[in-house]
Design a protein around this motif. Sequence first.
Motif, PDB file in Angstrom:
ATOM      1  N   LYS A  63       0.830  -1.200   0.000  1.00 42.15           N
ATOM      2  CA  LYS A  63       0.000   0.000   0.000  1.00 42.15           C
ATOM      3  C   LYS A  63       0.869   1.257   0.000  1.00 42.15           C
ATOM      4  O   LYS A  63       0.590   2.229  -0.705  1.00 42.15           O
ATOM      5  CB  LYS A  63      -0.913  -0.009   1.227  1.00 42.15           C
ATOM      6  N   LEU A  85       1.047   4.263  -2.814  1.00 42.37           N
ATOM      7  CA  LEU A  85       0.802   5.648  -2.389  1.00 42.37           C
ATOM      8  C   LEU A  85       1.954   6.566  -2.772  1.00 42.37           C
ATOM      9  O   LEU A  85       1.753   7.648  -3.352  1.00 42.37           O
ATOM     10  CB  LEU A  85       0.574   5.695  -0.874  1.00 42.37           C
ATOM     11  N   SER A 101      -6.977   8.587  -6.332  1.00 42.94           N
ATOM     12  CA  SER A 101      -6.270   7.379  -5.888  1.00 42.94           C
ATOM     13  C   SER A 101      -5.680   7.580  -4.496  1.00 42.94           C
ATOM     14  O   SER A 101      -5.668   6.660  -3.672  1.00 42.94           O
ATOM     15  CB  SER A 101      -5.160   7.026  -6.877  1.00 42.94           C
ATOM     16  N   LEU A 149      -6.207   5.319  -1.113  1.00 45.56           N
ATOM     17  CA  LEU A 149      -5.068   4.702  -0.425  1.00 45.56           C
ATOM     18  C   LEU A 149      -4.887   5.216   0.996  1.00 45.56           C
ATOM     19  O   LEU A 149      -4.370   4.510   1.860  1.00 45.56           O
ATOM     20  CB  LEU A 149      -3.786   4.937  -1.231  1.00 45.56           C
ATOM     21  N   ASN A 178      -7.227   5.791   3.032  1.00 45.29           N
ATOM     22  CA  ASN A 178      -8.233   5.166   3.878  1.00 45.29           C
ATOM     23  C   ASN A 178      -8.848   6.182   4.842  1.00 45.29           C
ATOM     24  O   ASN A 178      -8.807   6.033   6.060  1.00 45.29           O
ATOM     25  CB  ASN A 178      -7.609   3.998   4.668  1.00 45.29           C
ATOM     26  N   THR A 202      -7.487  -0.353  -1.859  1.00 41.98           N
ATOM     27  CA  THR A 202      -6.097  -0.297  -2.309  1.00 41.98           C
ATOM     28  C   THR A 202      -5.996  -0.663  -3.785  1.00 41.98           C
ATOM     29  O   THR A 202      -5.263  -0.027  -4.549  1.00 41.98           O
ATOM     30  CB  THR A 202      -5.219  -1.251  -1.478  1.00 41.98           C
ATOM     31  N   GLY A 251      -7.347   2.208  -5.753  1.00 45.12           N
ATOM     32  CA  GLY A 251      -6.346   3.274  -5.739  1.00 45.12           C
ATOM     33  C   GLY A 251      -5.189   2.983  -6.671  1.00 45.12           C
ATOM     34  O   GLY A 251      -4.676   3.876  -7.343  1.00 45.12           O
ATOM     35  N   CYS A 252      -4.786   1.710  -6.756  1.00 45.43           N
ATOM     36  CA  CYS A 252      -3.688   1.314  -7.640  1.00 45.43           C
ATOM     37  C   CYS A 252      -4.064   1.532  -9.103  1.00 45.43           C
ATOM     38  O   CYS A 252      -3.272   2.058  -9.891  1.00 45.43           O
ATOM     39  CB  CYS A 252      -3.328  -0.147  -7.399  1.00 45.43           C
TER      40      CYS A 252
END
Length: 298
Positions: A94, A98, A141, A145, A147, A276, A279-280
């Motif tokens: 993660k 990020l 994103s 990531l 959260n 995650t 976001g990726c």
Amino acid sequence: MKDRYLYILLIIAMFLWGSSWPTSKILTTYTSPAVITFWRFLFVFLGSFSMLYFLKIPLKIPLQIFKWVFCAGILNGLYTFVFFIALRYGEAGKGGVLVTTMIPIFSYIFFMLSIVLRKNEKLIQRVGKSEILGLILGLASGFCLLNLGSLDEIFGKFNILFLLCALIWASITLFTHKAKGAHPLTINLYINLISTLMFSWVLFLDEPFKVLTSDVKFWVNMFVVVVLSTIIGTSIYYYAIHRLGGVKANSFVLITPASALICSFFILDEVPTVLTLIGCILAIFAIYFINIHSKKKS
């Protein structure tokens, strides 16, 4: 070397970069971040020096760019130190997504601020829709990531430290961009030398020498971080830029966020959450529109 073989090497290099996240996290379990930082830089410097000597790449750099190299070396040392601290508080995969996402975002923000402050209308007009779209996707994103479920998570150690890593690295690019007039690998050598000297104070402690007697697992992970990821991976990347150009070479950077997740899954058994993964995916598109699509268009 034929281009198709170079493409394969670039894919391997991006996975080597991705592997440095879980392997670096393992290294943090052996000793303090400062000690790991010093030995990493020392081994990288020695390996890079050997490679430059073997390839007969000149070691001289123009005196006028030394100030930029020095600033980049200090920031490089700070980045790596914060990087190892951050890995103690969060998942490597993660964090890899990020940081690799937010670096181009922060770099682009710096670029936008510079042209606004200089009131450069020509550069403002060159800002295209693709860059703006990439910036929006990158921020989206980042929200996935980070959260962002509560204030505690927003200001948690994981988010703050990894965002600081991305901010520092984006700052490094400003100085390395100015450090022109020598081979990129030579500049990288001196940056690592300065970073090594920056943390040489740990030699006055007892702890740094104890880590040299660590088990095979420590040395395997150190080998991956220093030799495979940093020396070999970075050398392939620089060579690809020379052969293919920046646009084609940088397009392979899109693999890095995904490779960090994949390597962390296999090495550390980190199972990424749905947020995650989203976001990726957004990160890959963000990097594409900021770094690749806009340059292809221009």
